[in-house]
Design an enzyme around this catalytic site. Structure first.
Site, PDB file in Angstrom:
ATOM      1  N   LYS A 205       1.973 -12.714  39.131  1.00  0.00           N
ATOM      2  CA  LYS A 205       2.034 -11.389  38.487  1.00  0.00           C
ATOM      3  C   LYS A 205       1.678 -10.316  39.509  1.00  0.00           C
ATOM      4  O   LYS A 205       0.713 -10.454  40.250  1.00  0.00           O
ATOM      5  CB  LYS A 205       1.050 -11.333  37.304  1.00  0.00           C
ATOM      6  CG  LYS A 205       1.460 -12.215  36.138  1.00  0.00           C
ATOM      7  CD  LYS A 205       0.470 -12.083  34.989  1.00  0.00           C
ATOM      8  CE  LYS A 205       0.703 -13.141  33.932  1.00  0.00           C
ATOM      9  NZ  LYS A 205       1.699 -12.802  32.935  1.00  0.00           N
ATOM     10  N   HIS A 263      -5.740 -19.914  34.794  1.00  0.00           N
ATOM     11  CA  HIS A 263      -5.475 -18.485  34.934  1.00  0.00           C
ATOM     12  C   HIS A 263      -6.770 -17.660  35.057  1.00  0.00           C
ATOM     13  O   HIS A 263      -6.904 -16.834  35.955  1.00  0.00           O
ATOM     14  CB  HIS A 263      -4.700 -17.949  33.728  1.00  0.00           C
ATOM     15  CG  HIS A 263      -3.459 -18.727  33.403  1.00  0.00           C
ATOM     16  ND1 HIS A 263      -2.687 -19.323  34.368  1.00  0.00           N
ATOM     17  CD2 HIS A 263      -2.854 -19.000  32.219  1.00  0.00           C
ATOM     18  CE1 HIS A 263      -1.656 -19.918  33.780  1.00  0.00           C
ATOM     19  NE2 HIS A 263      -1.735 -19.744  32.479  1.00  0.00           N
ATOM     20  N   LYS A 363      -6.507 -16.987  21.375  1.00  0.00           N
ATOM     21  CA  LYS A 363      -5.242 -16.723  20.674  1.00  0.00           C
ATOM     22  C   LYS A 363      -5.567 -16.005  19.370  1.00  0.00           C
ATOM     23  O   LYS A 363      -6.671 -16.122  18.844  1.00  0.00           O
ATOM     24  CB  LYS A 363      -4.559 -18.047  20.330  1.00  0.00           C
ATOM     25  CG  LYS A 363      -4.182 -18.857  21.577  1.00  0.00           C
ATOM     26  CD  LYS A 363      -2.694 -19.006  21.701  1.00  0.00           C
ATOM     27  CE  LYS A 363      -2.292 -19.829  22.901  1.00  0.00           C
ATOM     28  NZ  LYS A 363      -1.306 -19.173  23.747  1.00  0.00           N
TER      29      LYS A 363
HETATM   30  C1  BG6 Z   1       0.490 -20.299  29.545  1.00  0.00           C
HETATM   31  C2  BG6 Z   1      -0.191 -20.931  28.358  1.00  0.00           C
HETATM   32  O1  BG6 Z   1       0.050 -20.901  30.732  1.00  0.00           O
HETATM   33  O2  BG6 Z   1       0.179 -18.921  29.585  1.00  0.00           O
HETATM   34  C3  BG6 Z   1       0.196 -20.223  27.067  1.00  0.00           C
HETATM   35  O3  BG6 Z   1       0.167 -22.304  28.267  1.00  0.00           O
HETATM   36  C4  BG6 Z   1      -0.039 -18.738  27.186  1.00  0.00           C
HETATM   37  O4  BG6 Z   1      -0.543 -20.751  25.971  1.00  0.00           O
HETATM   38  C5  BG6 Z   1       0.606 -18.195  28.454  1.00  0.00           C
HETATM   39  O5  BG6 Z   1       0.499 -18.107  26.032  1.00  0.00           O
HETATM   40  C6  BG6 Z   1       0.239 -16.759  28.681  1.00  0.00           C
HETATM   41  O6  BG6 Z   1       0.997 -16.259  29.747  1.00  0.00           O
HETATM   42  P1  BG6 Z   1       1.337 -14.717  29.855  1.00  0.00           P
HETATM   43  O7  BG6 Z   1       2.080 -14.607  31.150  1.00  0.00           O
HETATM   44  O8  BG6 Z   1       2.115 -14.356  28.647  1.00  0.00           O
HETATM   45  O9  BG6 Z   1      -0.002 -14.044  29.883  1.00  0.00           O
END
Ligand code: BG6
Length: 512
Positions: A205, A263, A363
């Site tokens: 990103k 992440h 979530k």
């Molecule tokens: C993914 C997860 O790695 O990242 C998902 O498995 C999540 O559950 C997604 O929704 C979120 O990614 P982004 O780019 O939409 O923040």
């Protein structure tokens, strides 16, 4: 009118000729992310002239049928719409398909013949990028198959100027330290670490890459980026969506393994790391690994005090009633899987000693937002009295998504006869400054992998340190006899217990 800030932003990087081989080509990732990314790379001319993409999956299907499927995916998910039919026709000539099971030797024999053909017809120069868009349980079969069919060139050949073979691996990379080590051993049995590209799409990103630029290309912030000036850091990865039909996957992972272990920890590393000596892949990754090694491991008894879990109950998101996690398809009616987690972490080193990092991910929260907020210490002597009894501290917020930008909050005097203090923000927005046509994370990552630049990919020791930290948390949860996580209403900011985590320290969560 042309925007002067866009000057010099033209994509100039092009990859070397190669064939991208996608295992798991009939999966969602291929049509939603990989193929749209490759198509957009073709538009921005970052694909080499000698290029081909080969889908590999079980089902028998013709090249044309596969191309049609991909076209449908790209039309729906590409950031540039509508699809340009002349460009697509040119692009799809490079798309082909090989059917076969990942366990069968013949699949790899057929693949080898097909790739040799492509070398002749499309000038792919024996360079291969193998992309594993499959669950980790399939890794071993594929790596063994590639090795058995002699499809992998040793890294030494590439160093001598010969063709390259690289492997790109999707998350989840294991489910604990032991399984991550096993996967690493499997990959390491055939590929050198310099040939392995573990994806964490957050690193692709723009705003995440900008963390390094913001910190190390400005002289203003770095002197304050430490325990002397920073009171605490908050990192939030909040989503509005639920598990979106991935109940089965989520029952195995939960938010901690899905988001925090990868992440969120990467965001923490980029926020806390020391300046690297260069931007070389290993120089950057060395510094990230040091942060991970400095994270204070949680002893069993400390997990309960420092980690709060939650699971979403029914509620209202964007005006719609949404079901509880336990009512989602493929989720156990008495599931104890966490869809929210908040943690208090410490980076035990000279720079950050004693500064809490509060992190949360979940979530079905009130708002989709990923941000890093650095809260500075309050002024040492209060000259001004404010009606609410205090001056709010300065906060620097890096908004990763959506509404990408950076905001700095500070106190000003409201115009008027009285000295009334007001908290205001200086706000930089990517969209306004640069326009919104930024490449998707997968475009950047695919291009880097084709170019052999591993800076934005996680190294073996990095992924193992991430799991080693998390394993202590999982161990603590097991010791709590796996008590069910508290529920929170969908559309809220998580369970009350998460507020208590900060309240105990005299702090509170930001409302982004
Ligand atoms: C993914 C997860 O790695 O990242 C998902 O498995 C999540 O559950 C997604 O929704 C979120 O990614 P982004 O780019 O939409 O923040």
């Amino acid at each position: 009118m042309s925007n002067p800030l866009r000057k010099g932003l033209v994509e100039e990087r092009t990859a070397a000729a190669c064939a991208v081989v996608i295992f798991g080509a009939s999966g969602d990732l291929t049509r939603r992310k990989l193929m749209p990314a490759l198509y957009n790379m073709a538009i921005s001319r970052s694909l080499p002239s000698g290029f081909a993409v080969v889908g590999v999956a079980r089902r028998e299907k013709s090249h044309d049928a596969f191309r049609a499927e991909m076209k449908e995916g790209v039309s729906k998910f590409s950031r540039r719409k509508p699809i340009d039919s002349t460009l697509w026709e040119d692009f799809e000539r490079g798309i082909s398909y090989v059917a076969g099971t990942f366990e069968a030797k013949e699949t790899y024999e057929r693949l080898r013949e097909h790739l040799e053909q492509l070398d002749k017809e499309r000038g792919t120069l024996q360079n291969r990028l193998f992309y594993l868009a499959v669950p980790p349980s399939e890794f071993r079969a594929i790596v063994t198959g590639l090795q058995g069919a002699n499809l992998v060139q040793p890294a030494s050949r590439e160093r001598e100027g010969g063709p390259f073979s690289r492997i790109v691996i999707e998350k989840p990379f294991g489910h604990d330290l032991e399984s991550a080590r096993e996967l690493n051993d499997t990959i390491g049995s055939t590929f050198d670490e310099s040939q392995a590209f573990r994806i964490d799409h957050y690193l692709g990103k723009e705003t995440v890459q900008n963390l390094l630029v913001f910190r190390f290309a400005n002289s203003l912030f770095e002197p304050m980026w430490n325990r002397e000036h920073v009171d605490h850091v908050q990192i939030t990865v909040a989503e509005e969506i639920g598990v979106e039909g991935r109940g089965k996957f989520y029952e195995q992972t939960g938010v901690t393994k899905d988001i925090v272990e990868n992440h969120l920890m990467q965001l923490l590393c980029l926020t806390a790391m020391e300046p690297p000596i260069s931007l070389a892949a290993d120089a950057v990754r060395d510094e990230k690994v040091k942060v991970l090694k400095s994270l204070r491991r949680m002893e069993r008894g400390l997990v309960q005090q420092n980690v709060i879990r939650g699971q979403y109950a029914r509620g209202i998101v964007r005006g719609d009633e949404v079901p509880a996690y336990r009512e989602e398809p493929d989720v156990a009616k008495d599931s104890r899987v966490e869809t929210y987690v908040a943690m208090r972490m410490f980076v035990d080193n000279w720079r950050w000693g004693g500064v809490p990092f509060y992190v949360r991910a979940g979530k079905r929260l009130a708002k989709r937002v990923t941000e890093i907020a650095i809260q500075f210490k309050t002024v040492p002597h209060k000259l001004f009295s404010a009606p609410d009894g205090g001056i709010t501290p300065n906060v620097l917020t890096m908004r990763i998504q959506p509404d990408e930008g950076i905001a700095l909050r500070f106190i000003t005097k409201e115009p008027g006869q009285h000295t009334v203090l007001r908290d205001v923000a200086m706000d930089f927005r990517y969209g306004t400054a640069f326009g919104s046509n930024t490449p998707e994370a997968y475009e950047r990552l695919l291009l880097d992998a084709m170019r052999g630049d591993a800076t934005l990919f996680t190294r073996r020791d990095e992924v193992e340190e991430q799991w080693s930290y998390m394993d202590a948390v999982f161990d603590g949860w097991r010791a709590e006899a796996n008590a069910p996580p508290p529920l929170y209403g969908s559309g809220s900011w998580g369970p009350e217990q998460a507020d208590d985590l900060l309240a105990r320290d005299g702090r509170r969560w930001r409302k982004p």
